[in-house]
Design an enzyme around this catalytic site. Sequence first.
Site, PDB file in Angstrom:
ATOM      1  N   ASN A 144       5.226 -25.994  92.417  1.00 53.34           N
ATOM      2  CA  ASN A 144       4.451 -26.006  93.660  1.00 53.34           C
ATOM      3  C   ASN A 144       3.645 -27.301  93.672  1.00 53.34           C
ATOM      4  O   ASN A 144       2.666 -27.433  92.942  1.00 53.34           O
ATOM      5  CB  ASN A 144       3.525 -24.779  93.682  1.00 53.34           C
ATOM      6  CG  ASN A 144       2.577 -24.797  94.867  1.00 53.34           C
ATOM      7  OD1 ASN A 144       2.726 -25.608  95.790  1.00 53.34           O
ATOM      8  ND2 ASN A 144       1.605 -23.896  94.856  1.00 53.34           N
ATOM      9  N   LYS A 167       1.813 -28.453  95.955  1.00 53.73           N
ATOM     10  CA  LYS A 167       0.566 -28.344  96.736  1.00 53.73           C
ATOM     11  C   LYS A 167       0.440 -29.567  97.664  1.00 53.73           C
ATOM     12  O   LYS A 167       1.451 -30.097  98.105  1.00 53.73           O
ATOM     13  CB  LYS A 167      -0.636 -28.171  95.797  1.00 53.73           C
ATOM     14  CG  LYS A 167      -0.402 -27.033  94.794  1.00 53.73           C
ATOM     15  CD  LYS A 167      -1.632 -26.622  94.047  1.00 53.73           C
ATOM     16  CE  LYS A 167      -1.297 -25.478  93.098  1.00 53.73           C
ATOM     17  NZ  LYS A 167      -2.433 -24.947  92.375  1.00 53.73           N
ATOM     18  N   HIS A 183      -0.208 -17.763  98.568  1.00 57.83           N
ATOM     19  CA  HIS A 183      -0.829 -18.421  97.411  1.00 57.83           C
ATOM     20  C   HIS A 183      -2.344 -18.221  97.463  1.00 57.83           C
ATOM     21  O   HIS A 183      -2.928 -18.188  98.544  1.00 57.83           O
ATOM     22  CB  HIS A 183      -0.483 -19.921  97.432  1.00 57.83           C
ATOM     23  CG  HIS A 183      -0.857 -20.596  96.150  1.00 57.83           C
ATOM     24  ND1 HIS A 183      -2.146 -21.024  95.897  1.00 57.83           N
ATOM     25  CD2 HIS A 183      -0.122 -20.880  95.042  1.00 57.83           C
ATOM     26  CE1 HIS A 183      -2.177 -21.548  94.682  1.00 57.83           C
ATOM     27  NE2 HIS A 183      -0.977 -21.471  94.134  1.00 57.83           N
ATOM     28  N   GLU A 235      -4.703 -20.146  97.026  1.00 55.61           N
ATOM     29  CA  GLU A 235      -5.438 -21.192  97.759  1.00 55.61           C
ATOM     30  C   GLU A 235      -5.389 -20.924  99.258  1.00 55.61           C
ATOM     31  O   GLU A 235      -6.331 -21.237  99.984  1.00 55.61           O
ATOM     32  CB  GLU A 235      -4.860 -22.579  97.402  1.00 55.61           C
ATOM     33  CG  GLU A 235      -5.304 -22.993  96.001  1.00 55.61           C
ATOM     34  CD  GLU A 235      -4.313 -23.842  95.240  1.00 55.61           C
ATOM     35  OE1 GLU A 235      -3.405 -24.431  95.873  1.00 55.61           O
ATOM     36  OE2 GLU A 235      -4.427 -23.922  94.003  1.00 55.61           O
ATOM     37  N   GLU A 255      -0.501 -14.966  89.688  1.00 53.60           N
ATOM     38  CA  GLU A 255      -1.303 -16.169  89.451  1.00 53.60           C
ATOM     39  C   GLU A 255      -2.780 -15.782  89.409  1.00 53.60           C
ATOM     40  O   GLU A 255      -3.434 -15.706  90.455  1.00 53.60           O
ATOM     41  CB  GLU A 255      -1.083 -17.182  90.573  1.00 53.60           C
ATOM     42  CG  GLU A 255       0.337 -17.684  90.677  1.00 53.60           C
ATOM     43  CD  GLU A 255       0.401 -19.112  91.222  1.00 53.60           C
ATOM     44  OE1 GLU A 255       1.099 -19.919  90.602  1.00 53.60           O
ATOM     45  OE2 GLU A 255      -0.254 -19.415  92.225  1.00 53.60           O
ATOM     46  N   GLY A 297      -5.266 -24.401  87.859  1.00 50.59           N
ATOM     47  CA  GLY A 297      -5.861 -25.733  87.852  1.00 50.59           C
ATOM     48  C   GLY A 297      -7.059 -25.865  86.932  1.00 50.59           C
ATOM     49  O   GLY A 297      -7.786 -26.841  86.975  1.00 50.59           O
ATOM     50  N   SER A 313      -1.903 -22.900  85.088  1.00 54.26           N
ATOM     51  CA  SER A 313      -1.956 -23.816  83.949  1.00 54.26           C
ATOM     52  C   SER A 313      -0.766 -23.692  82.992  1.00 54.26           C
ATOM     53  O   SER A 313      -0.931 -23.769  81.773  1.00 54.26           O
ATOM     54  CB  SER A 313      -3.285 -23.664  83.187  1.00 54.26           C
ATOM     55  OG  SER A 313      -4.373 -23.972  84.040  1.00 54.26           O
TER      56      SER A 313
END
Length: 257
Positions: free
Chosen positions: A10, A12, A96, A98, A168, A174, A214
Site C-alpha cells: 500500500n 498510500k 483502511h 487512515e 492492521e 507507521g 510495520s
Amino acid sequence: MGRKPIIAGNWKMNNTIEESLELVGAVKKQSVDTYKVEVIVAPPFTAIRHVFDELGETSIQVAGQNLFWEDSGAFTGEVSARMLKQAGCKWVIIGHSERRQYFGETDVTVGKRLKAALMAELKAIMCVGETLEEREAGRAFDVLDTQVAGGLKGVEKSGLSKIAIAYEPVWAIGTGKTATSDQADEAHARIRGKLEALYGKEEAQAMRILYGGSVKPDNAKELLSRSNVDGALVGGASLKAGAFTAIISAGIDALAQ
Ligand code: 13P
C-alpha cells in the site's frame, strides 16, 4: 491448507508517476515468484494506469486504495469501481484505518464500498484493526468483531472468495511497533472465528487474513509463518523495491516451513 498468501504494497499518498514507474520497474526486475504468492501493489490513483502498463505480462496485480460506491455522477473528488477496473485494477483496498481516522469512514460506508467493488468484479482487501486505546481497554476483539460484521453486512457467501481481510492494529501502523506474531495470530484467529460464526467453517477456513503494521524484511518471516497469517499488507517497506521483494521472499520461505 491451500490459502495462497498475498503480499500487498500500500503506497498510500506516495510516488508521482515517475517515481511509481521507477519503483515498480525495480520490483519487476527482481524476478518476483508469484507462483506461490499473490503480489499486489496499490499506487495512488494518478499512477495506476502507468503502473499497470509497466507491469505488462508479469503476474503482479494492481489495486486502488479506495473507491466510492456510486458508479458515476456529481461526486467531486471520488473514483468509482468501474473506473479503477478500467485503469487496470484487479483489487481495491477498503476501509483502511487512515480512511476511518481522517476521512470519516465507518463500518457502514466500508460495507457500501465493499459491495460496490464486488458488483464491479473487483476483489477487495477490507481492513480492520483496533486503536491503542481500544487494546488497552481490553476491547480489541470486540472492535474486530464489530468491524468484520459491519463491513461484511449484506455480503453473500458467494462474494467471500473475492475478499481478503487485513488486520492492521492502528498502533502498529507507521510506528515501527509491530504486533508480535502471537498477537497477530491471536487476532487473526478471532477474525476467522467471527467469519465462521457469520458464514460457516469452510468459508472461514478459505479466507485469507493479512497482517499489516510495520511489516519489514526482518520480521516478515516470523509473522508469515503463523498458521492464521495469510499474507501482509505493507506500507513503508513497500516503497523500497529491495525491502518489498525481501518480504515477498520471506512469504515464500514461510510457506516452505
Ligand atoms: P506501515 O507498514 O508503514 O506500518 O503501514 C501499514 C499499513 O497501513 C498498510 O496498509
